[in-house]
Design an enzyme around this catalytic site. Structure first.
Site, short mmCIF file in Angstrom:
data_model
loop_
_atom_site.label_atom_id
_atom_site.label_comp_id
_atom_site.label_asym_id
_atom_site.label_seq_id
_atom_site.Cartn_x
_atom_site.Cartn_y
_atom_site.Cartn_z
N LYS A 120 0.82 -1.27 0.18
CA LYS A 120 -0.10 -0.01 0.21
C LYS A 120 0.85 1.23 0.04
O LYS A 120 1.76 1.35 0.96
CB LYS A 120 -1.08 -0.07 1.21
CG LYS A 120 -2.18 0.58 1.14
CD LYS A 120 -3.04 0.45 2.36
CE LYS A 120 -4.46 1.01 2.14
NZ LYS A 120 -5.28 0.86 3.52
O1 G3P Z 1 -9.30 2.05 4.20
C1 G3P Z 1 -9.13 3.41 4.49
C2 G3P Z 1 -9.61 3.47 5.87
O2 G3P Z 1 -8.96 2.89 6.74
C3 G3P Z 1 -10.15 4.64 6.29
O3 G3P Z 1 -11.24 4.55 7.11
O4 G3P Z 1 -12.84 5.29 8.60
O5 G3P Z 1 -10.50 6.27 9.07
O6 G3P Z 1 -11.59 7.13 7.26
P1 G3P Z 1 -11.48 5.81 8.10
#
Ligand code: G3P
Length: 218
Positions: free
Chosen positions: A87
């Protein structure tokens, strides 16, 4: 649509895997820290533990932001297990690194994508996955799902093989709308995946079936 779970929590990954519908896992440095996984050796071991639970792709994020550092870290991650996808953040050095990994046949996930232009660059560099963060766009009053729509249109115009991996999915409607748009993959929390099961008429209907069966067999 492929279902990835967005966590580094082994119990939740096992629960999703046991459902039989899991296609992979995404992690990021925040999710690893949330599980208390720190230090290079522990982090690398944790990625292997995740790979041993699931059958599909497991995204492991580089920490370096310079080209050489990303290449060094990415190659080490890719050597850990055949399911690892490197990633890489959507920055200039990241695009160069994605091109390098793509030329070497190492799978990549271009993360922190918030615009169609960024997604176009990721596809041109040969990213395996592009991760638009829909929840974080919604957080700032911008329609995250619209970005998935726009990327789908652009990728289809040219037949790019980069898979759209809708990330920062927060709830069931994000998953359903991504499926309607034609996102290739979504990654979300276990709660959103399990939430798809719920319907009150299912619960009412099942309770009635069981009650009627009991009456008939008493
Ligand atoms: O896959 C990306 C993710 O981990 C971000 O999620 O909920 O932290 O915006 P969030």
């Amino acid at each position: 649509m492929k279902f990835f779970i967005d966590t580094a929590n082994l119990a939740q990954i096992k629960e999703a895997q046991q459902l039989g519908i899991l296609d992979g896992v995404t992690t990021n440095p925040s999710l690893m820290a949330k599980e208390g996984i720190t230090g290079k050796n522990n982090i690398l071991k944790h990625y292997v533990a995740i790979c041993n639970i699931v059958e599909g792709d497991v995204s492991a994020e580089v920490i370096a932001t310079d080209y050489e550092g990303m290449i060094r870290e990415g190659e080490e991650l890719a050597d850990l297990h055949e399911q690892i996808v490197v990633k890489v953040p959507m920055i200039k050095e990241g695009i160069k690194a994605i091109k390098y990994f793509s030329d070497k046949g190492i799978k990549t996930n271009c993360t922190l994508v918030f615009s169609v232009g960024q997604a176009l660059l990721a596809a041109k560099a040969g990213a395996t996955y592009v991760s638009p963060f829909i929840g974080r766009l919604d957080d700032i009053s911008t329609d995250g799902l619209n970005l998935i729509n726009e990327i789908r249109e652009v990728y289809d115009n040219y037949g790019y093989e980069t898979e759209i991996l809708a990330a920062s999915v927060r709830h069931t409607m994000h998953i359903i709308e991504c499926a309607k748009i034609g996102s290739d993959v979504m990654t979300g929390p276990l709660s959103a995946i399990i939430g798809l099961l719920n319907h009150p008429l299912t619960d009412i209907g099942l309770a009635k079936f069981l009650a009627d069966h009991k009456k008939g067999n008493d």
